[in-house]
Design a protein around this motif. Sequence first.
Motif, PDB file in Angstrom:
ATOM      1  N   SER A 123       0.798  -1.190   0.172  1.00 27.76           N
ATOM      2  CA  SER A 123      -0.006  -0.005  -0.031  1.00 27.76           C
ATOM      3  C   SER A 123       0.851   1.333   0.138  1.00 27.76           C
ATOM      4  O   SER A 123       0.671   2.248  -0.748  1.00 27.76           O
ATOM      5  N   LYS A 124       1.917   1.204   1.028  1.00 29.37           N
ATOM      6  CA  LYS A 124       2.737   2.553   0.986  1.00 29.37           C
ATOM      7  C   LYS A 124       3.673   2.869  -0.276  1.00 29.37           C
ATOM      8  O   LYS A 124       3.404   3.825  -0.966  1.00 29.37           O
ATOM      9  N   LEU A 125       3.635   1.603  -1.093  1.00 30.86           N
ATOM     10  CA  LEU A 125       4.674   1.844  -2.458  1.00 30.86           C
ATOM     11  C   LEU A 125       3.687   2.282  -3.275  1.00 30.86           C
ATOM     12  O   LEU A 125       3.942   3.038  -4.027  1.00 30.86           O
ATOM     13  N   PHE A 126       2.379   1.687  -3.445  1.00 27.33           N
ATOM     14  CA  PHE A 126       1.308   1.866  -4.518  1.00 27.33           C
ATOM     15  C   PHE A 126       1.109   3.433  -4.434  1.00 27.33           C
ATOM     16  O   PHE A 126       0.786   4.053  -5.403  1.00 27.33           O
ATOM     17  N   TYR A 127       0.683   3.732  -2.964  1.00 28.78           N
ATOM     18  CA  TYR A 127       0.373   5.158  -2.917  1.00 28.78           C
ATOM     19  C   TYR A 127       1.287   6.242  -3.255  1.00 28.78           C
ATOM     20  O   TYR A 127       1.075   7.131  -3.942  1.00 28.78           O
ATOM     21  N   GLU A 128       2.698   5.870  -2.941  1.00 28.96           N
ATOM     22  CA  GLU A 128       3.962   6.967  -3.067  1.00 28.96           C
ATOM     23  C   GLU A 128       4.080   7.015  -4.671  1.00 28.96           C
ATOM     24  O   GLU A 128       4.618   7.853  -4.964  1.00 28.96           O
ATOM     25  N   GLN A 129       4.219   5.672  -5.366  1.00 28.92           N
ATOM     26  CA  GLN A 129       4.854   5.429  -6.631  1.00 28.92           C
ATOM     27  C   GLN A 129       3.832   5.430  -7.609  1.00 28.92           C
ATOM     28  O   GLN A 129       3.980   5.485  -8.776  1.00 28.92           O
ATOM     29  N   GLY A 135       6.916  -2.460  -8.635  1.00 33.07           N
ATOM     30  CA  GLY A 135       6.931  -3.872  -9.129  1.00 33.07           C
ATOM     31  C   GLY A 135       6.836  -4.952  -7.787  1.00 33.07           C
ATOM     32  O   GLY A 135       7.283  -4.352  -6.913  1.00 33.07           O
ATOM     33  N   ILE A 136       6.556  -6.012  -8.133  1.00 34.20           N
ATOM     34  CA  ILE A 136       6.375  -7.076  -7.231  1.00 34.20           C
ATOM     35  C   ILE A 136       7.809  -7.122  -6.570  1.00 34.20           C
ATOM     36  O   ILE A 136       7.877  -7.641  -5.399  1.00 34.20           O
ATOM     37  N   LYS A 137       8.917  -7.022  -7.172  1.00 33.82           N
ATOM     38  CA  LYS A 137      10.294  -7.293  -6.587  1.00 33.82           C
ATOM     39  C   LYS A 137      10.381  -6.011  -5.585  1.00 33.82           C
ATOM     40  O   LYS A 137      10.790  -6.626  -4.460  1.00 33.82           O
ATOM     41  N   GLN A 138       9.917  -4.989  -6.031  1.00 33.62           N
ATOM     42  CA  GLN A 138      10.043  -3.889  -4.652  1.00 33.62           C
ATOM     43  C   GLN A 138       9.434  -4.277  -3.347  1.00 33.62           C
ATOM     44  O   GLN A 138       9.797  -4.257  -2.300  1.00 33.62           O
ATOM     45  N   ILE A 139       8.195  -4.860  -3.630  1.00 32.85           N
ATOM     46  CA  ILE A 139       7.266  -5.386  -2.876  1.00 32.85           C
ATOM     47  C   ILE A 139       7.885  -6.328  -1.890  1.00 32.85           C
ATOM     48  O   ILE A 139       8.154  -6.292  -0.391  1.00 32.85           O
ATOM     49  N   ILE A 140       8.425  -7.373  -2.391  1.00 34.26           N
ATOM     50  CA  ILE A 140       8.923  -8.564  -1.679  1.00 34.26           C
ATOM     51  C   ILE A 140      10.348  -8.029  -1.102  1.00 34.26           C
ATOM     52  O   ILE A 140      10.778  -8.627   0.056  1.00 34.26           O
ATOM     53  N   GLU A 141      11.195  -7.302  -1.644  1.00 32.23           N
ATOM     54  CA  GLU A 141      12.506  -7.068  -1.124  1.00 32.23           C
ATOM     55  C   GLU A 141      12.268  -6.051   0.235  1.00 32.23           C
ATOM     56  O   GLU A 141      12.807  -6.446   1.162  1.00 32.23           O
ATOM     57  N   THR A 142      11.073  -5.196  -0.046  1.00 32.64           N
ATOM     58  CA  THR A 142      10.816  -4.350   1.200  1.00 32.64           C
ATOM     59  C   THR A 142      10.371  -5.495   2.201  1.00 32.64           C
ATOM     60  O   THR A 142      10.529  -5.170   3.594  1.00 32.64           O
ATOM     61  N   THR A 160       6.585 -16.847  -1.869  1.00 38.06           N
ATOM     62  CA  THR A 160       5.628 -16.457  -0.677  1.00 38.06           C
ATOM     63  C   THR A 160       4.716 -15.215  -1.092  1.00 38.06           C
ATOM     64  O   THR A 160       3.497 -15.318  -0.937  1.00 38.06           O
ATOM     65  N   PHE A 161       5.143 -14.415  -1.856  1.00 36.04           N
ATOM     66  CA  PHE A 161       4.001 -13.352  -2.248  1.00 36.04           C
ATOM     67  C   PHE A 161       3.069 -14.143  -3.034  1.00 36.04           C
ATOM     68  O   PHE A 161       1.728 -13.905  -2.455  1.00 36.04           O
ATOM     69  N   TYR A 162       3.403 -14.763  -3.918  1.00 35.65           N
ATOM     70  CA  TYR A 162       2.251 -15.462  -4.567  1.00 35.65           C
ATOM     71  C   TYR A 162       1.573 -16.534  -3.989  1.00 35.65           C
ATOM     72  O   TYR A 162       0.516 -17.242  -4.556  1.00 35.65           O
TER      73      TYR A 162
END
Lengths: 194, 194, 194, 194
Positions: free
Chosen positions: B19-25, B31-38, B45-47
Motif C-alpha cells: 500500500s505504501k509503495l502503491f500510494y507513493e509511486q 514492481g512485485i520485486k520491490q514489494i518482496i524486497e521491502t 511467498t508473495f504468490y
Amino acid sequence: MPSTGKATPKRDELVDIASKLFYEQGFGATGIKQIIETAGIAKGTFYSHFSSKEEVGLAWLRKRHTQWNNWLQEKLSASKHPKGKILALFDFLEQWMQESNFRGCAFLNSLSEFPDPESPIRQEIESHKRGLQEAIQALTSQHYAEKPSSFASHKGTIIFLLFEGALIESQNFRKVWPITAARKEIKSLLAVER
Amino acid sequence: MPSTGKATPKRDELVDIASKLFYEQGFGATGIKQIIETAGIAKGTFYSHFSSKEEVGLAWLRKRHTQWNNWLQEKLSASKHPKGKILALFDFLEQWMQESNFRGCAFLNSLSEFPDPESPIRQEIESHKRGLQEAIQALTSQHYAEKPSSFASHKGTIIFLLFEGALIESQNFRKVWPITAARKEIKSLLAVER
Amino acid sequence: MPSTGKATPKRDELVDIASKLFYEQGFGATGIKQIIETAGIAKGTFYSHFSSKEEVGLAWLRKRHTQWNNWLQEKLSASKHPKGKILALFDFLEQWMQESNFRGCAFLNSLSEFPDPESPIRQEIESHKRGLQEAIQALTSQHYAEKPSSFASHKGTIIFLLFEGALIESQNFRKVWPITAARKEIKSLLAVER
Amino acid sequence: MPSTGKATPKRDELVDIASKLFYEQGFGATGIKQIIETAGIAKGTFYSHFSSKEEVGLAWLRKRHTQWNNWLQEKLSASKHPKGKILALFDFLEQWMQESNFRGCAFLNSLSEFPDPESPIRQEIESHKRGLQEAIQALTSQHYAEKPSSFASHKGTIIFLLFEGALIESQNFRKVWPITAARKEIKSLLAVER
DNA sequence: AATGAATGAGCCTTCATTCAT
DNA sequence: CATGAATGAAGGCTCATTCAT
C-alpha cells in the motif's frame, strides 16, 4: 538532428498517434512498440523524432493544451455574456466526456503517473490547469463587475473546483450527473448573488 | 491453493507494505520485486498470498477504504452538528494532503491506470466514492431537514464535487488554497440557504 | 562513389575529430552519432567520406602512425648519439603519458577490440609496432657498432619490450614509475655492456 | 535475492561461459544474448544471478585472477631456486600464449575498454598486476639476497615490465619471439649481476 | 557534396508469473 | 508454507548503415 522538438508533419503525425494511445490507455501502459506499430515505422525512426518517451508525452500534453483551449474557446464563443460562457463550460464538459467515452482529462490522468512535482510533465499539467482557472476567473470578473475583485476571484475558484470535481467524478461513474449537478448549482449561484 | 483472499497477519503485513509503495509511486510504477524486497520475503511467498499483482492492488484499495473511512469518522465525530461535520470534512482534507505531501487520493490516482470500467479495481473506486457521496448527503439531509430531500441531495452532491475538486487541485498545485476556498464557500452556503 | 580513401580537407578534419574520440573513449565505445555531432555534419556526409566505421578507424591509426613517428623523431633529433636517442625515447614516453592523462597507446588499446589478426586494423597495429621495433634496433646497431649484429638486434628487442611494458603499465597504474625504472635500467645497460 | 555475488554452481557456470566469450571477443563485443544462448537459459535467469553486465565482467576478472595465479604457482613450483622460478615465469607465458592462440591477457585487454580509472574493473586490473609485480619482486629479493633491497626491487620491476612487454607483443605479432627474447635477457641478467 | 529520415537488429534490463524443491 | 531459480515477452533505447532528396 533528432529531437529538438521542432514541428514537422511526420513528427506531428506521431504525436497524434501517441496521443490517442496515451489518452486511451495511459502513458505508462503504452509502449513505444505499440506506437511505432500503429504508425508503421521503425524504432529508430521514432527516436529520430523524439529523444525519449517522456518527450512524446510532453509533446502530447502541449498539443492537447492548445487543442483543448481552442475547442473550449469555440464552444464559449457561442455565448455573448460571461454567465452564458460559464454555463457553456459545463455543456462543453458534458459533450467532451460523452464523446471521449468518459476517459477523463489527459492532464489529471497523468498526475498520478508522475509523482515528482518538478518533472516537466508535472509543470505542464500545472500550467494547463492554471490557465483554465484564470480563464474562468476572467469570466467571473466580468460577471461580478460591480463586486470586489476578491469576491469574483473566489467565485472563479469555486467554479473551477466544481468543474474539476464534476470532470473527475463523471469519469469515475461514467455518467453525466456530476456535470449537470454542477451546472445547475452554478446557474443559480450566478443568478442570485450578483 | 493460494490467494482466496483470506486475511492472515502475514498477508495483512504485505498489503500494508504494498500500500505504501502503491500510494507513493503508483500501482504501475511499483514492481512485485520491490514489494518482496521491502517485505524480506521470496517471490513464491508473495504468490502464496496473492494470485496476482492486481489482487494486492484490490486488497490495497479495500483496506484503504476502511482505514480512510475510520479516519474520517474520527475527525467528524469531534463536531456535533452536521454543519460542523461538513466543515470538518475539509479540515480533514487539508490535514491529509499536508501529511501525505500532496500525494492525492489513492482511488483517483488509480482511476487512469485502469481504463476498463468493468475491472474489479474500478468497481472498488466507484464504490468508495459512492460511499463518500452518500455520507456527505446524509449530513446535508440532516442540515437541511426542513427542505425537500431533493434539495439536500443536490447540495450534498455539490459539496462532494467541491471536495473532489479541491482534493485533486490541491494535489496538482501542492497547495492548500483549493481546500480553504472550498471550505469557505461551503461555510457561507450552509449558513445562508437553510 | 564514396570513400576511396582519398585525402581531402574535410575528410582530414573528420579523421581528426574521430581520432580524439576513439583515443579517449575507445573505438567500440565511440558512435558515429557522436562523431557527426561533434563535426556538425549529417550522417550521409560522413558516409560520403568513409564507407564504414572501420574505415575511419583505419584512417585514425594510419594518421596517428605518421604523427606519432614525427613527434618521436623530433624528440630524438635533440640527441646526437644513439644512446642519447634511446634514452630520449623514454623521456618522450613519459611526456606523452602525462600529457595524454595516461590514456596509453592507440594501437595497443585497439588490439583487444579486433580479435581477428587478419583484419586491416590488426595489420596496421602490427606494422606500427614493427616500425618502432626496427627504429630502436637501428639505434642499438649504431650503439653496438663493434658487436655482432645479432647482439645489437637482441638488445634492440629488449629495449622495445621494456618500452612496451613501461607504456602499458604506466597506463594501468597511471604513474610514471614504470617508465623511469625502464629508463634507468637501459641507461646502465647501454653503459656497461658496450 | 539476486546478485549479491554469492557463489553458486549455476552462477559459477555462467561466469565460466561468459569468461570464455569475454576473453575471446572482448567485454564490449560480447552481448548478454550470446551468453544466455550459450548457457541455454533465459534472460531473466541471467539477471537473477547478476545485477548487471559489469558484475559478470567483475566476476570474470576476479575468478581469472585466482585461476591464473594458481596456474602460475603450479608452474613455478617445479623450480626450486628463485632464478628457476623467474625463468619458469616466461616458460609459462610462452605456453599460455600458444594455448590461448595469442589472445593475450584478459586484464590488459580490458584496460582500454574501461577508461575510468575509478571503475571497479580498473581497480581489479590494477590489483591483479600489482600482485604479479610483487610476486616477481619477492623472487628477485630472494635471488639478490646479498644485494641492497632497492636493487632487487628495481630488477623485479624490470622483469615485470619485460614480462608485460613480451606478453603484449607476443599477442600483437602472434609469435613467441618476444617471450624468448625476454627470457634470454633475463637469464643472462640473473647470472651476471649477482 | 550534403542532407537527415528511415531502417531493423541489437543493446542492457525489468516485468509479472510459475514451479520444482 | 516458503524458497528463489527459471521463464520469455516486453521495456526503453542505440547501433551502423542506406538512400531518396
